[in-house]
Design a protein around this motif. Structure first.
Motif, PDB file in Angstrom:
ATOM      1  N   ASP A 119      11.197  64.933 -62.572  1.00  0.00           N
ATOM      2  CA  ASP A 119       9.848  64.688 -63.100  1.00  0.00           C
ATOM      3  C   ASP A 119       9.515  65.540 -64.316  1.00  0.00           C
ATOM      4  OD1 ASP A 119       9.793  67.044 -61.563  1.00  0.00           O
ATOM      5  OD2 ASP A 119       7.614  66.900 -61.356  1.00  0.00           O
ATOM      6  N   ASN A 120      10.517  66.161 -64.932  1.00  0.00           N
ATOM      7  CA  ASN A 120      10.241  67.017 -66.090  1.00  0.00           C
ATOM      8  C   ASN A 120       9.516  66.255 -67.195  1.00  0.00           C
ATOM      9  OD1 ASN A 120      11.186  69.846 -65.884  1.00  0.00           O
ATOM     10  ND2 ASN A 120      13.110  68.867 -65.310  1.00  0.00           N
ATOM     11  N   THR A 173       4.999  83.938 -61.557  1.00  0.00           N
ATOM     12  CA  THR A 173       6.040  83.110 -60.935  1.00  0.00           C
ATOM     13  C   THR A 173       6.753  82.262 -61.974  1.00  0.00           C
ATOM     14  OG1 THR A 173       4.744  83.009 -58.891  1.00  0.00           O
ATOM     15  CG2 THR A 173       6.491  81.402 -59.142  1.00  0.00           C
ATOM     16  N   LEU A 174       5.988  81.699 -62.921  1.00  0.00           N
ATOM     17  CA  LEU A 174       6.586  80.904 -63.988  1.00  0.00           C
ATOM     18  C   LEU A 174       7.485  81.753 -64.892  1.00  0.00           C
ATOM     19  CD1 LEU A 174       3.468  78.762 -64.958  1.00  0.00           C
ATOM     20  CD2 LEU A 174       5.595  77.866 -64.007  1.00  0.00           C
ATOM     21  N   LEU A 175       7.045  82.967 -65.181  1.00  0.00           N
ATOM     22  CA  LEU A 175       7.787  83.834 -66.105  1.00  0.00           C
ATOM     23  C   LEU A 175       9.053  84.419 -65.476  1.00  0.00           C
ATOM     24  CD1 LEU A 175       4.855  85.769 -67.822  1.00  0.00           C
ATOM     25  CD2 LEU A 175       6.343  84.052 -68.876  1.00  0.00           C
ATOM     26  N   PHE A 176       8.976  84.757 -64.192  1.00  0.00           N
ATOM     27  CA  PHE A 176      10.072  85.491 -63.550  1.00  0.00           C
ATOM     28  C   PHE A 176      11.019  84.616 -62.738  1.00  0.00           C
ATOM     29  CE2 PHE A 176       6.769  89.137 -63.296  1.00  0.00           C
ATOM     30  CZ  PHE A 176       6.972  89.426 -64.636  1.00  0.00           C
ATOM     31  N   ASP A 177      10.772  83.312 -62.683  1.00  0.00           N
ATOM     32  CA  ASP A 177      11.534  82.449 -61.771  1.00  0.00           C
ATOM     33  C   ASP A 177      13.033  82.450 -62.067  1.00  0.00           C
ATOM     34  OD1 ASP A 177      11.677  80.337 -59.661  1.00  0.00           O
ATOM     35  OD2 ASP A 177      12.373  79.132 -61.362  1.00  0.00           O
ATOM     36  N   LYS A 178      13.420  82.490 -63.332  1.00  0.00           N
ATOM     37  CA  LYS A 178      14.837  82.382 -63.704  1.00  0.00           C
ATOM     38  C   LYS A 178      15.586  83.713 -63.642  1.00  0.00           C
ATOM     39  CE  LYS A 178      14.374  77.996 -64.622  1.00  0.00           C
ATOM     40  NZ  LYS A 178      14.964  76.974 -63.716  1.00  0.00           N
ATOM     41  N   LEU A 179      14.872  84.799 -63.361  1.00  0.00           N
ATOM     42  CA  LEU A 179      15.526  86.103 -63.322  1.00  0.00           C
ATOM     43  C   LEU A 179      16.443  86.227 -62.107  1.00  0.00           C
ATOM     44  CD1 LEU A 179      12.564  88.485 -64.289  1.00  0.00           C
ATOM     45  CD2 LEU A 179      14.378  87.608 -65.779  1.00  0.00           C
ATOM     46  N   LYS A 180      17.487  87.030 -62.251  1.00  0.00           N
ATOM     47  CA  LYS A 180      18.360  87.311 -61.123  1.00  0.00           C
ATOM     48  C   LYS A 180      17.680  88.300 -60.179  1.00  0.00           C
ATOM     49  CE  LYS A 180      22.671  86.342 -63.572  1.00  0.00           C
ATOM     50  NZ  LYS A 180      24.005  86.853 -63.994  1.00  0.00           N
ATOM     51  N   PHE A 181      18.275  88.501 -59.018  1.00  0.00           N
ATOM     52  CA  PHE A 181      17.617  89.234 -57.925  1.00  0.00           C
ATOM     53  C   PHE A 181      17.119  90.612 -58.360  1.00  0.00           C
ATOM     54  CE2 PHE A 181      18.194  92.332 -54.428  1.00  0.00           C
ATOM     55  CZ  PHE A 181      17.135  91.915 -53.637  1.00  0.00           C
ATOM     56  N   LYS A 182      17.998  91.458 -58.915  1.00  0.00           N
ATOM     57  CA  LYS A 182      17.607  92.822 -59.267  1.00  0.00           C
ATOM     58  C   LYS A 182      16.543  92.829 -60.355  1.00  0.00           C
ATOM     59  CE  LYS A 182      21.915  95.141 -57.958  1.00  0.00           C
ATOM     60  NZ  LYS A 182      23.076  95.964 -58.422  1.00  0.00           N
ATOM     61  N   TYR A 201      10.122  68.672 -56.449  1.00  0.00           N
ATOM     62  CA  TYR A 201       9.895  68.540 -57.891  1.00  0.00           C
ATOM     63  C   TYR A 201      10.867  69.408 -58.667  1.00  0.00           C
ATOM     64  CZ  TYR A 201       5.570  66.399 -56.299  1.00  0.00           C
ATOM     65  OH  TYR A 201       4.661  65.594 -55.667  1.00  0.00           O
ATOM     66  N   ASP A 202      11.303  68.884 -59.802  1.00  0.00           N
ATOM     67  CA  ASP A 202      12.256  69.605 -60.636  1.00  0.00           C
ATOM     68  C   ASP A 202      11.561  70.333 -61.780  1.00  0.00           C
ATOM     69  OD1 ASP A 202      14.902  70.335 -61.106  1.00  0.00           O
ATOM     70  OD2 ASP A 202      15.104  68.862 -62.709  1.00  0.00           O
ATOM     71  N   SER A 203      10.286  70.047 -61.977  1.00  0.00           N
ATOM     72  CA  SER A 203       9.524  70.640 -63.075  1.00  0.00           C
ATOM     73  C   SER A 203       8.827  71.925 -62.608  1.00  0.00           C
ATOM     74  CB  SER A 203       8.481  69.649 -63.587  1.00  0.00           C
ATOM     75  OG  SER A 203       7.503  69.431 -62.574  1.00  0.00           O
ATOM     76  N   ASP A 204       8.048  72.490 -63.525  1.00  0.00           N
ATOM     77  CA  ASP A 204       7.287  73.707 -63.188  1.00  0.00           C
ATOM     78  C   ASP A 204       6.190  73.426 -62.175  1.00  0.00           C
ATOM     79  OD1 ASP A 204       8.766  75.356 -64.753  1.00  0.00           O
ATOM     80  OD2 ASP A 204       7.429  75.321 -66.478  1.00  0.00           O
ATOM     81  N   LEU A 205       5.924  72.164 -61.888  1.00  0.00           N
ATOM     82  CA  LEU A 205       4.940  71.849 -60.843  1.00  0.00           C
ATOM     83  C   LEU A 205       5.349  72.487 -59.521  1.00  0.00           C
ATOM     84  CD1 LEU A 205       2.444  70.281 -59.922  1.00  0.00           C
ATOM     85  CD2 LEU A 205       3.912  68.300 -59.523  1.00  0.00           C
ATOM     86  N   ARG A 206       6.659  72.590 -59.298  1.00  0.00           N
ATOM     87  CA  ARG A 206       7.172  73.228 -58.080  1.00  0.00           C
ATOM     88  C   ARG A 206       6.686  74.678 -57.980  1.00  0.00           C
ATOM     89  NH1 ARG A 206      11.571  76.523 -57.984  1.00  0.00           N
ATOM     90  NH2 ARG A 206      12.138  75.780 -60.073  1.00  0.00           N
ATOM     91  N   LEU A 207       6.721  75.390 -59.109  1.00  0.00           N
ATOM     92  CA  LEU A 207       6.318  76.803 -59.107  1.00  0.00           C
ATOM     93  C   LEU A 207       4.810  76.953 -59.019  1.00  0.00           C
ATOM     94  CD1 LEU A 207       8.782  78.024 -61.876  1.00  0.00           C
ATOM     95  CD2 LEU A 207       9.073  78.130 -59.405  1.00  0.00           C
ATOM     96  N   VAL A 208       4.064  76.049 -59.649  1.00  0.00           N
ATOM     97  CA  VAL A 208       2.613  76.089 -59.568  1.00  0.00           C
ATOM     98  C   VAL A 208       2.161  75.890 -58.126  1.00  0.00           C
ATOM     99  CG1 VAL A 208       0.467  74.957 -60.277  1.00  0.00           C
ATOM    100  CG2 VAL A 208       2.269  75.347 -61.957  1.00  0.00           C
ATOM    101  N   LEU A 209       2.787  74.935 -57.441  1.00  0.00           N
ATOM    102  CA  LEU A 209       2.440  74.691 -56.028  1.00  0.00           C
ATOM    103  C   LEU A 209       2.796  75.887 -55.159  1.00  0.00           C
ATOM    104  CD1 LEU A 209       3.556  70.975 -55.631  1.00  0.00           C
ATOM    105  CD2 LEU A 209       1.229  71.851 -55.684  1.00  0.00           C
TER     106      LEU A 209
END
Length: 388
Positions: free
Chosen positions: A106-107, A210-219, A379-387
């Motif tokens: 849904d991007n 959540t939007l900004l940090f989602d792609k970061l690795k664990f540490k 969802y594959d878009s940022d809607l997933r993170l907003v929810l």
């Protein structure tokens, strides 16, 4: 009670174990929710330690009934909170589906939706700022505070900030329209950086993080959230303290210094105090709600002008009206309200049916939150993170 009492050792060990479990879930499944809940539990525990160390003190509220702020009551409250935390997180983990579902691609659709409604979003940014400043304050003053609904209007600002942020994130506007959106977004964010707007600040800040940090690795994500979370709590504390005239007159550097001191005292986490209060108020002075506290939420949008006898929500309000009725009669009780300190979500559950209410409702909430997050994963878009 010493720091080495058996009860406190059990609660501390259980709280640390829950935090470790939350970190494990974050590392293995990239899910922040359990660790955030576990961190709140640590904050309530540190509130008790801060008082034991003498760097803070219990809230000075009684609501007309005798309230004992003792170690034994604090331990009892912490046991209930830890019990609720465990049930909530473990139920959530049990029903959480970590296997990636077949995602809706849904991007493009999400971007198109935002682009198609870009002018509506910009209009919303203007309207929310207007409501939060000129209209909101004016309406409240004209009504002399008789209607609490105007106090809720500024909460819409959090939603418009999120939509405006997404509009700019996808670069869906340019030129003068982009400049207009940036300006309105700046003013809306500024409106949440106030004592009255700080709870709206919570709503949009965590979505943005959540939007900004989602792609970061664990540490990197641990470091980012730790630093960001600490800074946010200090800012939140400083905004709250600006309600006091003597504090607002200080310089920014001095305000943050005092804010850090206040953070060490965890005065903004005095929900433990509220939990102690509700344990002594219910069922001794007020009856259990047996689910009516939740059902009563459905009646909140109905103005009291149309339903004068509409039941109030908070236990402090119920107690205040009951006391006013005993002292002054039915007529005075109709307009007698009280506000108070939150007893935590688990205190609200306790008010429904005691420890049974905590067990049942924590399990229900854990299940519902897990189902919500499972649905968002479609969802594959940022809607997933907003929810989320």
């Amino acid at each position: 009670m010493s720091f080495f009492s058996l009860d406190l050792c059990i609660i501390t060990s259980a709280s640390i174990a829950l935090l470790i479990f939350g970190i494990y879930i974050l590392k293995k499944f990239n899910d922040e929710i359990p660790v955030i809940i576990a961190l709140l539990n640590i904050c309530f525990l540190w509130r008790f330690f801060a008082i034991k160390l003498g760097i803070s003190s219990w809230a000075n509220s009684s609501y007309g009934i005798p309230i004992e702020f003792t170690d034994s009551w604090a331990i009892k409250a912490l046991y209930y909170i830890v019990l609720g935390m465990y049930i909530l997180i473990l139920t959530y983990h049990f029903f959480r589906q970590y296997k990636a579902p077949i995602k809706l691609n849904d991007n493009d659709l999400f971007r198109y939706y935002l682009y198609r409604n870009r002018y509506l979003i910009i209009a919303g940014l203007f309207l929310s700022f207007f409501i939060s400043t000129v209209a909101g304050a004016g309406a409240y003053l004209r009504n002399s505070g008789s209607s609490s609904y105007v106090l809720y209007l500024p909460m819409v600002i959090a939603s418009t900030v999120i939509l405006g942020f997404l509009l700019l994130r996808y670069k869906l506007v340019g030129g003068y329209i982009k400049l207009t959106a940036l300006t309105l977004l700046f003013f809306n964010i500024s409106a949440t950086l106030t004592s009255n707007g700080r709870f709206s600040l919570i709503s949009w800040v965590f979505v943005g993080a959540t939007l900004l940090f989602d792609k970061l690795k664990f540490k990197a994500k641990i470091l980012a959230f730790s630093g960001f979370g600490t800074l946010f709590v200090v800012i939140f504390t400083v905004l709250g303290m600006r309600r006091h005239v003597e504090f607002s007159g200080l310089g920014i550097t001095e305000q943050f210094r005092v804010g850090f001191i206040n953070l060490s005292q965890f005065n903004d986490f005095n929900m433990l105090d509220g939990m102690i209060m509700i344990l002594q108020a219910i069922p001794k002075h007020l009856d259990y709600s047996f689910g009516m506290g939740h059902l009563g939420i459905l009646a909140r949008p109905i103005p009291r002008l149309l339903w004068p006898d509409k039941p109030v929500g908070a236990w402090q309000q119920k107690l205040a009206i009951l006391q006013a009725k005993d002292l002054y009669g039915d007529q005075a009780a109709a307009n007698f309200f009280g506000t108070g300190i939150s007893p935590t979500l688990f205190g609200d559950f306790y008010s429904e049916a005691g420890w049974i209410g905590i067990i049942l409702l924590c399990a229900l909430y854990g299940y519902l939150i897990a189902k919500l997050i499972n649905s968002s994963e479609l969802y594959d878009s940022d809607l997933r993170l907003v929810l989320k």
